[in-house]
Design a protein around this motif. Structure first.
Motif, PDB file in Angstrom:
ATOM      1  N   ILE A 147      34.258   3.036  36.874  1.00  0.00           N
ATOM      2  CA  ILE A 147      33.707   2.832  38.227  1.00  0.00           C
ATOM      3  C   ILE A 147      33.246   1.380  38.390  1.00  0.00           C
ATOM      4  CG2 ILE A 147      31.924   3.528  39.882  1.00  0.00           C
ATOM      5  CD1 ILE A 147      31.954   6.321  38.563  1.00  0.00           C
ATOM      6  N   VAL A 148      32.599   0.856  37.350  1.00  0.00           N
ATOM      7  CA  VAL A 148      32.156  -0.549  37.402  1.00  0.00           C
ATOM      8  C   VAL A 148      33.377  -1.463  37.596  1.00  0.00           C
ATOM      9  CG1 VAL A 148      31.126  -2.436  36.061  1.00  0.00           C
ATOM     10  CG2 VAL A 148      30.104  -0.145  35.990  1.00  0.00           C
ATOM     11  N   ALA A 149      34.428  -1.186  36.832  1.00  0.00           N
ATOM     12  CA  ALA A 149      35.640  -2.021  36.918  1.00  0.00           C
ATOM     13  C   ALA A 149      36.285  -1.892  38.292  1.00  0.00           C
ATOM     14  CB  ALA A 149      36.619  -1.620  35.815  1.00  0.00           C
ATOM     15  N   ALA A 150      36.289  -0.676  38.851  1.00  0.00           N
ATOM     16  CA  ALA A 150      36.927  -0.458  40.154  1.00  0.00           C
ATOM     17  C   ALA A 150      36.161  -1.199  41.254  1.00  0.00           C
ATOM     18  CB  ALA A 150      36.995   1.031  40.465  1.00  0.00           C
ATOM     19  N   ALA A 151      34.828  -1.158  41.196  1.00  0.00           N
ATOM     20  CA  ALA A 151      34.028  -1.865  42.214  1.00  0.00           C
ATOM     21  C   ALA A 151      34.369  -3.356  42.193  1.00  0.00           C
ATOM     22  CB  ALA A 151      32.544  -1.638  41.953  1.00  0.00           C
ATOM     23  N   LYS A 152      34.510  -3.898  40.992  1.00  0.00           N
ATOM     24  CA  LYS A 152      34.838  -5.335  40.868  1.00  0.00           C
ATOM     25  C   LYS A 152      36.272  -5.613  41.305  1.00  0.00           C
ATOM     26  CE  LYS A 152      31.879  -7.179  37.280  1.00  0.00           C
ATOM     27  NZ  LYS A 152      31.466  -6.242  36.226  1.00  0.00           N
ATOM     28  N   ARG A 153      37.184  -4.799  40.791  1.00  0.00           N
ATOM     29  CA  ARG A 153      38.616  -5.040  41.024  1.00  0.00           C
ATOM     30  C   ARG A 153      38.943  -5.010  42.517  1.00  0.00           C
ATOM     31  NH1 ARG A 153      43.050  -6.030  41.969  1.00  0.00           N
ATOM     32  NH2 ARG A 153      45.016  -5.207  41.162  1.00  0.00           N
ATOM     33  N   TYR A 154      38.318  -4.078  43.248  1.00  0.00           N
ATOM     34  CA  TYR A 154      38.648  -3.916  44.667  1.00  0.00           C
ATOM     35  C   TYR A 154      37.575  -4.511  45.580  1.00  0.00           C
ATOM     36  CZ  TYR A 154      41.909  -0.860  42.327  1.00  0.00           C
ATOM     37  OH  TYR A 154      42.867  -0.384  41.473  1.00  0.00           O
ATOM     38  N   ASN A 155      36.629  -5.201  44.947  1.00  0.00           N
ATOM     39  CA  ASN A 155      35.609  -5.922  45.718  1.00  0.00           C
ATOM     40  C   ASN A 155      34.872  -5.014  46.698  1.00  0.00           C
ATOM     41  OD1 ASN A 155      34.152  -8.128  46.435  1.00  0.00           O
ATOM     42  ND2 ASN A 155      35.654  -8.890  47.907  1.00  0.00           N
ATOM     43  N   ARG A 156      34.374  -3.909  46.184  1.00  0.00           N
ATOM     44  CA  ARG A 156      33.700  -2.915  47.023  1.00  0.00           C
ATOM     45  C   ARG A 156      32.187  -2.951  46.803  1.00  0.00           C
ATOM     46  NH1 ARG A 156      35.699  -2.184  51.140  1.00  0.00           N
ATOM     47  NH2 ARG A 156      36.642  -4.101  50.583  1.00  0.00           N
ATOM     48  N   ILE A 157      31.454  -2.586  47.834  1.00  0.00           N
ATOM     49  CA  ILE A 157      30.014  -2.351  47.678  1.00  0.00           C
ATOM     50  C   ILE A 157      29.845  -0.939  47.108  1.00  0.00           C
ATOM     51  CG2 ILE A 157      27.797  -2.105  48.900  1.00  0.00           C
ATOM     52  CD1 ILE A 157      28.977  -4.976  48.897  1.00  0.00           C
ATOM     53  N   ASP A 362      15.071   6.255  52.130  1.00  0.00           N
ATOM     54  CA  ASP A 362      15.502   5.587  53.374  1.00  0.00           C
ATOM     55  C   ASP A 362      15.721   4.087  53.137  1.00  0.00           C
ATOM     56  OD1 ASP A 362      15.443   7.937  54.755  1.00  0.00           O
ATOM     57  OD2 ASP A 362      13.511   7.576  55.732  1.00  0.00           O
ATOM     58  N   SER A 363      14.862   3.473  52.327  1.00  0.00           N
ATOM     59  CA  SER A 363      15.041   2.034  52.041  1.00  0.00           C
ATOM     60  C   SER A 363      16.349   1.813  51.282  1.00  0.00           C
ATOM     61  CB  SER A 363      13.894   1.507  51.172  1.00  0.00           C
ATOM     62  OG  SER A 363      12.677   1.760  51.797  1.00  0.00           O
ATOM     63  N   HIS A 364      16.659   2.760  50.398  1.00  0.00           N
ATOM     64  CA  HIS A 364      17.853   2.602  49.550  1.00  0.00           C
ATOM     65  C   HIS A 364      19.134   2.773  50.368  1.00  0.00           C
ATOM     66  CE1 HIS A 364      19.292   2.110  45.509  1.00  0.00           C
ATOM     67  NE2 HIS A 364      19.944   3.245  45.494  1.00  0.00           N
ATOM     68  N   THR A 365      19.170   3.777  51.220  1.00  0.00           N
ATOM     69  CA  THR A 365      20.383   3.974  52.033  1.00  0.00           C
ATOM     70  C   THR A 365      20.512   2.837  53.052  1.00  0.00           C
ATOM     71  OG1 THR A 365      19.206   5.455  53.554  1.00  0.00           O
ATOM     72  CG2 THR A 365      20.404   6.493  51.737  1.00  0.00           C
ATOM     73  N   ARG A 366      19.362   2.335  53.575  1.00  0.00           N
ATOM     74  CA  ARG A 366      19.413   1.185  54.500  1.00  0.00           C
ATOM     75  C   ARG A 366      19.973  -0.044  53.786  1.00  0.00           C
ATOM     76  NH1 ARG A 366      14.581   1.482  56.291  1.00  0.00           N
ATOM     77  NH2 ARG A 366      13.635  -0.090  54.953  1.00  0.00           N
ATOM     78  N   ASN A 367      19.529  -0.248  52.545  1.00  0.00           N
ATOM     79  CA  ASN A 367      20.030  -1.375  51.754  1.00  0.00           C
ATOM     80  C   ASN A 367      21.560  -1.282  51.589  1.00  0.00           C
ATOM     81  OD1 ASN A 367      20.580  -2.060  48.483  1.00  0.00           O
ATOM     82  ND2 ASN A 367      19.693  -3.698  49.717  1.00  0.00           N
ATOM     83  N   PHE A 368      22.063  -0.077  51.383  1.00  0.00           N
ATOM     84  CA  PHE A 368      23.528   0.115  51.256  1.00  0.00           C
ATOM     85  C   PHE A 368      24.221  -0.341  52.541  1.00  0.00           C
ATOM     86  CE2 PHE A 368      27.103   3.300  51.823  1.00  0.00           C
ATOM     87  CZ  PHE A 368      27.977   2.710  50.925  1.00  0.00           C
ATOM     88  N   GLU A 370      23.109  -2.329  54.876  1.00  0.00           N
ATOM     89  CA  GLU A 370      22.969  -3.795  55.056  1.00  0.00           C
ATOM     90  C   GLU A 370      23.991  -4.536  54.206  1.00  0.00           C
ATOM     91  OE1 GLU A 370      18.137  -3.655  55.880  1.00  0.00           O
ATOM     92  OE2 GLU A 370      18.874  -4.316  53.922  1.00  0.00           O
ATOM     93  N   CYS A 371      24.190  -4.039  52.989  1.00  0.00           N
ATOM     94  CA  CYS A 371      25.116  -4.733  52.076  1.00  0.00           C
ATOM     95  C   CYS A 371      26.570  -4.539  52.481  1.00  0.00           C
ATOM     96  CB  CYS A 371      24.880  -4.282  50.641  1.00  0.00           C
ATOM     97  SG  CYS A 371      23.294  -4.845  50.028  1.00  0.00           S
ATOM     98  N   ILE A 372      26.875  -3.408  53.133  1.00  0.00           N
ATOM     99  CA  ILE A 372      28.236  -3.246  53.662  1.00  0.00           C
ATOM    100  C   ILE A 372      28.502  -4.363  54.671  1.00  0.00           C
ATOM    101  CG2 ILE A 372      29.687  -1.808  55.148  1.00  0.00           C
ATOM    102  CD1 ILE A 372      28.463   0.648  53.824  1.00  0.00           C
ATOM    103  N   ARG A 373      27.471  -4.691  55.461  1.00  0.00           N
ATOM    104  CA  ARG A 373      27.653  -5.723  56.487  1.00  0.00           C
ATOM    105  C   ARG A 373      27.629  -7.125  55.897  1.00  0.00           C
ATOM    106  NH1 ARG A 373      24.236  -1.960  59.837  1.00  0.00           N
ATOM    107  NH2 ARG A 373      25.716  -1.080  61.310  1.00  0.00           N
TER     108      ARG A 373
END
Ligand SMILES: NC(=O)c1ccc[n+]([C@@H]2O[C@H](COP(=O)([O-])OP(=O)(O)OC[C@H]3O[C@@H](n4cnc5c(N)ncnc54)[C@H](O)[C@@H]3O)[C@@H](O)[C@H]2O)c1
Length: 438
Positions: A147-157, A362-368, A370-373
């Motif tokens: 999963i760590v490699a996939a997040a990096k490889r495909y540049n995903r949040i 709520d802070s954690h899902t908001r952070n997600f 925000e980071c998508i944007r």
């Protein structure tokens, strides 16, 4: 994201072939502009996935467009609730691959049991979606690394559901520890004493309930007849799907110890425990266990107890940083300093108990969102989820093998013990296979 469209087509074809599917190719998710709507699809709607979704929907611009579950009863209940709350119908799926193929979905929540985290998370990354995946990141260290490699490889949040990472009172307590005020920290205690799990007798196998795609619930886990004990919620207590309190609460509490001590992996691990409290109850995982992790100049202790709630410092869960001058104790509601005393005087100034807001999820899902944007790293990226899952899995492997384990990140894992090392690997039931990333 794959470096080229051609790369992506190649990977998707490979993925589909691995699953014995026709090679229908998901479109890459679009990039979300800063002010844009984020269209969410939820996989696994019963409990925590639903909590994550409803938390995300409190934010402007977040909308749910799709729900997926292999239990049509739960799926209907949640879709009715969502329609009542929002006035809108969403697309419903029983097969998560179709939700991931859905071009109207920008971001995916993975709220399935632990054995079903890795494949949806990796496929979603491959399809260009951002991912909020529940903890523990996966059931094996090999899957976590993928999963760590996939997040990096495909540049995903990728944000992991260790929501304490977005809680201000956790951060304040750790800032205090790291300021040096309690002196040199020689050990950290982490624990969960949970007053449930004592009424869990074995029960007979049953026919699969109507509306449940049980083969898809099992997925990569070993095949076996349906048994309600192993199903919604209580799958946690069976090695085939999860790791007991160690991966359930350990993933939250040990994470705080790693954050506070700024470490990612132990040198060695020992564990002891068993079904000591309730030997006749069902489930594989121990109701009682202590695990000690060594880092050379300090140690972390994990302690779990199912069916009792009088934990250390009279808290049913928590983390205590034990320094030469005082101890910082923190849990989900508050943190405090317990000064050492010498000749009638405190070695650290006393201070009032500091309370949390109770809104950390709520802070954690908001952070997600925000980071998508912003495309910035979220508060709990895949690596952070992987590091604590590594600790949880090593604790369970040390318990299951009865051995002291030596860990070397750079030397491929558990050193000198092939049977323990085998437990770090995914062993999937056909036709499921771990995807190749390139
Ligand atoms: N972050 C937290 O505080 C927190 C709290 C509770 C649970 N969790 C985590 O959330 C995850 C889910 O736990 P839960 O208590 O909600 O479990 P649950 O069993 O109540 O719900 C899981 C749902 O996933 C569905 N499902 C299973 N396989 C599926 C598949 N292949 N496709 C689609 N749906 C599928 C099930 O039918 C069920 O509805 C676990 O990994 C758990 O560790 C995190």
């Amino acid at each position: 994201m794959p470096s080229s469209r051609r790369d992506f087509l190649h990977q998707s074809t490979h993925l589909a072939a691995g699953l014995g599917l026709s090679a229908t190719l998901p479109e890459l998710g679009r990039s979300v502009a800063p002010s844009d709507t984020i269209r969410i699809g939820l996989i696994g709607v019963n409990n925590m996935g639903w909590a994550d979704l409803t938390s995300m929907l409190k934010n402007a611009g977040a909308v749910c467009v799709a729900l997926c579950d292999v239990d049509s009863n739960v799926l209907k209940k949640r879709s009715d609730e969502l329609e009542k709350q929002t006035g809108k119908k969403v697309t419903l799926y029983n097969d998560f691959r179709k939700l991931i193929d859905d071009k109207t979905v920008d971001a995916v929540i993975v709220g399935t049991p632990d054995h079903w985290h890795c494949l949806p998370a990796v496929y979603a990354c491959q399809a260009g979606k951002d991912v909020y995946v529940e903890k523990p990141l996966a059931t094996t260290i090999e899957e976590c690394d993928l999963i760590v490699a996939a997040a990096k490889r495909y540049n995903r949040i990728v944000q992991v559901g260790q929501w304490q990472r977005s809680g201000p009172h956790w951060k304040a307590a750790l800032d205090y520890v790291q300021s040096g005020k309690i002196g040199r920290v020689r050990s950290v205690k982490t624990w969960a004493f949970m007053n449930y799990g004592k009424e869990f007798p074995p029960r007979p196998n049953e026919p699969v309930p109507a509306g449940v795609d049980y083969d898809m619930w099992l997925g990569p886990a070993p095949g076996r007849p349906f048994n309600r004990n192993r199903f919604h919620g209580t799958f946690r207590y069976y090695w085939d799907y999860a790791g007991g309190l160690m991966t359930d609460w350990g993933a939250h509490m040990i994470d705080i110890a790693l954050w506070g001590m700024n470490v990612t992996a132990p040198n060695s691990v020992v564990a002891t425990g068993g079904k000591f409290g309730f030997p006749d109850q069902d489930g594989d995982t121990p109701d009682t266990m202590q695990v000690v992790y060594d880092y050379g100049n300090f140690s972390i202790l994990w302690e779990q107890s199912l069916g009792t709630m009088r934990g250390p410092y009279d808290r049913d869960h928590g983390v205590a940083f034990i320094g030469n001058l005082g101890t910082v104790v923190i849990d989900r509601s508050k943190w405090e300093v317990l000064p050492e005393v010498e000749q009638g005087r405190y070695l650290v100034p006393a201070q009032p108990i500091q309370y949390g807001s109770g809104r950390d999820l709520d802070s954690h899902t908001r952070n997600f969102l925000e980071c998508i944007r912003s495309r910035q790293q979220p508060n709990c990226p895949a690596e952070v989820g992987r590091n604590v899952a590594l600790h949880s899995h090593l604790g369970n492997i040390a318990y299951r093998t009865g051995k002291k384990l030596t860990w070397h990140n750079d030397q491929g894992g558990i050193v000198g013990d092939t049977s323990a090392q085998a437990l770090t690997k995914a062993h999937y039931r056909a036709p499921w296979v771990l995807p190749k990333l390139s």
